[in-house]
Design an enzyme around this catalytic site. Structure first.
Site, short mmCIF file in Angstrom:
data_model
loop_
_atom_site.label_atom_id
_atom_site.label_comp_id
_atom_site.label_asym_id
_atom_site.label_seq_id
_atom_site.Cartn_x
_atom_site.Cartn_y
_atom_site.Cartn_z
N ASP A 11 40.34 30.11 38.45
CA ASP A 11 41.17 31.27 38.20
C ASP A 11 42.40 31.14 39.11
OD1 ASP A 11 41.83 34.04 37.42
OD2 ASP A 11 41.25 34.52 39.47
N ASP A 13 45.11 34.09 40.19
CA ASP A 13 45.37 35.19 41.12
C ASP A 13 44.10 35.57 41.87
OD1 ASP A 13 48.21 36.00 40.28
OD2 ASP A 13 47.14 36.06 38.37
N ASP A 169 37.08 34.88 41.31
CA ASP A 169 36.95 35.91 42.34
C ASP A 169 36.51 37.26 41.80
OD1 ASP A 169 39.50 36.23 41.05
OD2 ASP A 169 40.12 37.53 42.69
#
Length: 218
Positions: A11, A13, A169
């Site tokens: 991922d 961001d 995250d």
């Protein structure tokens, strides 16, 4: 061989890059146009995950709701501001450069799968001099957003196939990996929408120095 995976996807961001400063500036620009108070820097991470539209909606809910506002116009203003200021504060998390070097040196294909618009992801990675590291960069616009697994399946295909793992995250990332039947590692330093150890990942790391050892144990 330092781990068994031919492909490691990330991922963007809150996982590979800390983009909270630039995303926060963009969402606060939109809030200012709506005559709302700014979101404090220490609360910006709580807004991120699931794409820019959801980030704006969370910010509006936090500051009084969206009734009477032109959300579409605010969203376009947010995107325009972000595109113009996309890499002012954003950077790799600590240990990120050495980790990417180690994966590349081992012959691992590295990929990005993000809910950020793909054009923005490519512009950001290019501005930071990182775009040539990735065998695939997949963002919003072609496939359904995570937690749908489609983009992760495309990642594996674009990287030439083989064993793959994903690093994220948020629950968007872990759910997408689960749906795609890929092992997943969660980072505790990102924009976690739940405590990192409650995200449902196969492993959790607190620093990128720990990523390759975690991959080797999966």
């Amino acid at each position: 061989m330092i781990h068994r995976f031919a492909i490691v996807g990330f991922d963007l961001d809150g996982t590979l890059l800390d983009t909270s400063g630039d995303l926060g500036a963009a969402v606060n620009h939109a809030l200012a146009l709506a005559e709302r108070d700014a979101v404090p820097p220490d609360q910006v991470a709580n807004l991120i995950g699931g794409g820019a539209r959801l980030m704006l909606r969370r910010a509006l809910e936090l500051t009084g709701g969206s009734v009477g506002l032109d959300e579409d116009a605010l969203f376009e203003a947010l995107l325009a501001y972000y595109e113009a200021n996309i890499a002012v504060h954003s950077s790799l998390y600590p240990g990120g450069a050495a980790m990417l070097d180690a994966l590349q040196d081992a012959g691992t294909q590295i990929a990005i799968v993000t809910n950020k618009r793909e054009a923005f992801a490519r512009k950001l990675l290019g501005a930071l001099g990182l775009d040539d590291r990735f065998a695939a960069i997949i963002g919003a616009g072609t496939y359904p957003l995570k937690p749908a697994p489609d983009a992760l399946h495309a990642m594996v295909e674009q990287c030439g196939g083989g064993t793959a793992a994903f690093v994220g995250d948020t629950t968007f990332d872990t759910a997408a990996a689960r749906a795609a039947a890929l092992p997943c590692i969660a980072v505790s330093f990102g924009f976690n929408d739940r405590p990192a150890r409650d995200l449902g990942a196969d492993a959790v790391i607190d620093h990128f120095d720990d990523l390759i050892p975690a991959l080797s144990r999966l």
